[in-house]
Write a protein that holds these residues in place. Structure first.
Motif, PDB file in Angstrom:
ATOM      1  N   ASP A 111      -2.916  -2.592  -7.911  1.00 46.75           N
ATOM      2  CA  ASP A 111      -1.551  -2.603  -8.232  1.00 46.75           C
ATOM      3  C   ASP A 111      -0.995  -3.926  -8.749  1.00 46.75           C
ATOM      4  O   ASP A 111      -0.093  -3.756  -9.663  1.00 46.75           O
ATOM      5  N   ILE A 112      -1.366  -5.096  -8.354  1.00 45.58           N
ATOM      6  CA  ILE A 112      -0.797  -6.304  -9.017  1.00 45.58           C
ATOM      7  C   ILE A 112      -1.264  -6.221 -10.355  1.00 45.58           C
ATOM      8  O   ILE A 112      -0.340  -6.801 -11.149  1.00 45.58           O
ATOM      9  N   LEU A 113      -2.546  -5.898 -10.770  1.00 44.09           N
ATOM     10  CA  LEU A 113      -2.714  -5.767 -12.084  1.00 44.09           C
ATOM     11  C   LEU A 113      -1.961  -5.006 -13.022  1.00 44.09           C
ATOM     12  O   LEU A 113      -1.341  -5.262 -14.157  1.00 44.09           O
ATOM     13  N   ILE A 114      -1.555  -3.792 -12.552  1.00 45.03           N
ATOM     14  CA  ILE A 114      -0.680  -2.912 -13.095  1.00 45.03           C
ATOM     15  C   ILE A 114       0.795  -3.528 -13.242  1.00 45.03           C
ATOM     16  O   ILE A 114       1.248  -3.505 -14.454  1.00 45.03           O
ATOM     17  N   SER A 115       1.432  -4.282 -12.323  1.00 47.70           N
ATOM     18  CA  SER A 115       2.453  -4.802 -12.450  1.00 47.70           C
ATOM     19  C   SER A 115       2.413  -5.883 -13.249  1.00 47.70           C
ATOM     20  O   SER A 115       3.535  -6.277 -14.186  1.00 47.70           O
ATOM     21  N   LEU A 116       1.465  -6.714 -13.302  1.00 51.43           N
ATOM     22  CA  LEU A 116       1.203  -7.926 -14.368  1.00 51.43           C
ATOM     23  C   LEU A 116       1.287  -7.332 -15.861  1.00 51.43           C
ATOM     24  O   LEU A 116       1.858  -7.870 -16.797  1.00 51.43           O
ATOM     25  N   TYR A 117       0.614  -6.107 -16.128  1.00 51.33           N
ATOM     26  CA  TYR A 117       0.424  -5.636 -17.381  1.00 51.33           C
ATOM     27  C   TYR A 117       1.803  -5.406 -17.814  1.00 51.33           C
ATOM     28  O   TYR A 117       2.365  -5.227 -19.228  1.00 51.33           O
ATOM     29  N   ARG A 118       2.782  -4.557 -16.879  1.00 51.64           N
ATOM     30  CA  ARG A 118       4.196  -3.953 -17.395  1.00 51.64           C
ATOM     31  C   ARG A 118       5.099  -5.331 -17.548  1.00 51.64           C
ATOM     32  O   ARG A 118       5.811  -5.291 -18.564  1.00 51.64           O
ATOM     33  N   ILE A 119       4.885  -6.359 -16.608  1.00 53.20           N
ATOM     34  CA  ILE A 119       5.671  -7.527 -16.888  1.00 53.20           C
ATOM     35  C   ILE A 119       5.421  -8.230 -18.381  1.00 53.20           C
ATOM     36  O   ILE A 119       6.242  -8.818 -18.872  1.00 53.20           O
ATOM     37  N   SER A 145      -2.610  -8.461   7.679  1.00 52.91           N
ATOM     38  CA  SER A 145      -2.179  -7.245   6.901  1.00 52.91           C
ATOM     39  C   SER A 145      -2.256  -7.427   5.386  1.00 52.91           C
ATOM     40  O   SER A 145      -2.725  -6.319   4.776  1.00 52.91           O
ATOM     41  N   ALA A 146      -2.414  -8.620   4.888  1.00 49.72           N
ATOM     42  CA  ALA A 146      -3.121  -8.749   3.448  1.00 49.72           C
ATOM     43  C   ALA A 146      -4.150  -8.445   3.321  1.00 49.72           C
ATOM     44  O   ALA A 146      -4.534  -7.835   2.101  1.00 49.72           O
ATOM     45  N   ILE A 147      -5.181  -8.672   4.308  1.00 50.30           N
ATOM     46  CA  ILE A 147      -6.594  -8.456   3.905  1.00 50.30           C
ATOM     47  C   ILE A 147      -6.657  -6.966   3.817  1.00 50.30           C
ATOM     48  O   ILE A 147      -7.426  -6.274   3.127  1.00 50.30           O
ATOM     49  N   THR A 148      -6.130  -6.141   4.956  1.00 49.18           N
ATOM     50  CA  THR A 148      -6.164  -4.678   4.951  1.00 49.18           C
ATOM     51  C   THR A 148      -5.599  -4.238   3.629  1.00 49.18           C
ATOM     52  O   THR A 148      -6.359  -3.064   3.193  1.00 49.18           O
ATOM     53  N   LEU A 149      -4.560  -4.502   3.274  1.00 44.19           N
ATOM     54  CA  LEU A 149      -3.940  -4.020   1.814  1.00 44.19           C
ATOM     55  C   LEU A 149      -4.800  -4.307   0.667  1.00 44.19           C
ATOM     56  O   LEU A 149      -5.380  -3.453  -0.243  1.00 44.19           O
ATOM     57  N   PHE A 150      -5.658  -5.405   0.639  1.00 44.62           N
ATOM     58  CA  PHE A 150      -6.689  -5.429  -0.400  1.00 44.62           C
ATOM     59  C   PHE A 150      -7.890  -4.651  -0.302  1.00 44.62           C
ATOM     60  O   PHE A 150      -8.554  -4.223  -1.346  1.00 44.62           O
ATOM     61  N   ARG A 151      -8.250  -4.583   0.929  1.00 44.87           N
ATOM     62  CA  ARG A 151      -9.411  -3.872   1.356  1.00 44.87           C
ATOM     63  C   ARG A 151      -9.304  -2.407   1.243  1.00 44.87           C
ATOM     64  O   ARG A 151     -10.468  -1.616   0.566  1.00 44.87           O
ATOM     65  N   ASP A 152      -8.140  -1.719   1.580  1.00 43.75           N
ATOM     66  CA  ASP A 152      -8.273  -0.413   1.932  1.00 43.75           C
ATOM     67  C   ASP A 152      -7.138   0.073   1.053  1.00 43.75           C
ATOM     68  O   ASP A 152      -7.305   1.438   0.866  1.00 43.75           O
ATOM     69  N   PHE A 153      -6.407  -0.715   0.605  1.00 45.26           N
ATOM     70  CA  PHE A 153      -5.166   0.271  -0.370  1.00 45.26           C
ATOM     71  C   PHE A 153      -5.151  -0.331  -1.830  1.00 45.26           C
ATOM     72  O   PHE A 153      -4.073  -0.118  -2.557  1.00 45.26           O
TER      73      PHE A 153
END
Length: 208
Positions: A110-118, A97-105
């Protein structure tokens, strides 16, 4: 002759007495200079010390064993069918599921945007909390004024501010950054205030 013999015997006896007292006095001084060391009872010797120090290698080994034990329990509980996959998926399913999220979604974006906000919310908290905490630690009037306000906000769960912040600031980036700021700033201010207030007076005077 009898008189002189009595004097000679008495003199020897007196010298013997004085020598004995001197010997005892030397022993007292010799033993009094020795440090007193209390003998540990067998019960104390068998009792383990609290917070006993361990080497860095042992610490890392125990940390790895803890993580491996958790993974083993996860594998045993999921693959054996003890817990349904709906509640505890297998490690293989999670990895796929993690591979699918990184590849298709676009999970990486999203992780970079969350890090920017934090990071932005934390930097804003630092900019406000450090001067405010130092001021409260050095000024009793400021502490009396701000302490009830900070203490009141500190004990409110951050999730309680979500509806208010949406109403006040909308659903854009500002609302998300300020929400992180509200969750970090009160605790950071109290931490800095406590450190400054407990600083020794000699250190503060040496800084002037």
């Amino acid at each position: 002759n009898a008189t002189s013999e009595c004097v000679r015997v008495g003199g020897k006896s007196l010298r013997n007495i004085l020598q004995r007292w001197g010997h005892k006095d030397q022993n007292k001084r010799r033993y009094s200079n020795r440090p007193f060391v209390a003998e540990r009872s067998p019960l104390m010797q068998k009792t383990p010390r609290l917070n006993q120090q361990i080497s860095r290698g042992q610490y890392l080994l125990l940390a790895c064993l803890g993580i491996i034990s958790l993974l083993v329990l996860w594998v045993a509980a999921s693959y054996s069918g003890m817990i349904r996959p709906l509640f505890l998926p297998t490690p293989t399913a999670v990895f796929n599921s993690a591979i699918t999220l990184f590849r298709d979604f676009n999970l990486a974006g999203d992780i970079l945007i969350s890090l920017y906000r934090i990071v932005l919310g934390f930097l804003l908290s630092v900019i406000v909390s450090i001067p405010l905490g130092v001021y409260l630690g050095m000024n009793k009037r400021g502490e009396a004024f701000f302490d009830p306000i900070i203490s009141f906000i500190r004990y409110i769960p951050v999730s309680a501010f979500v509806p208010l912040f949406i109403l006040w600031f909308g659903i854009g980036e500002l609302q998300k950054v300020l929400l992180i700021f509200a969750g970090v700033a009160p605790y950071l201010t109290i931490l800095i205030f406590d450190v400054v207030a407990n600083t020794k007076k000699e250190y503060a005077e040496a800084a002037y």
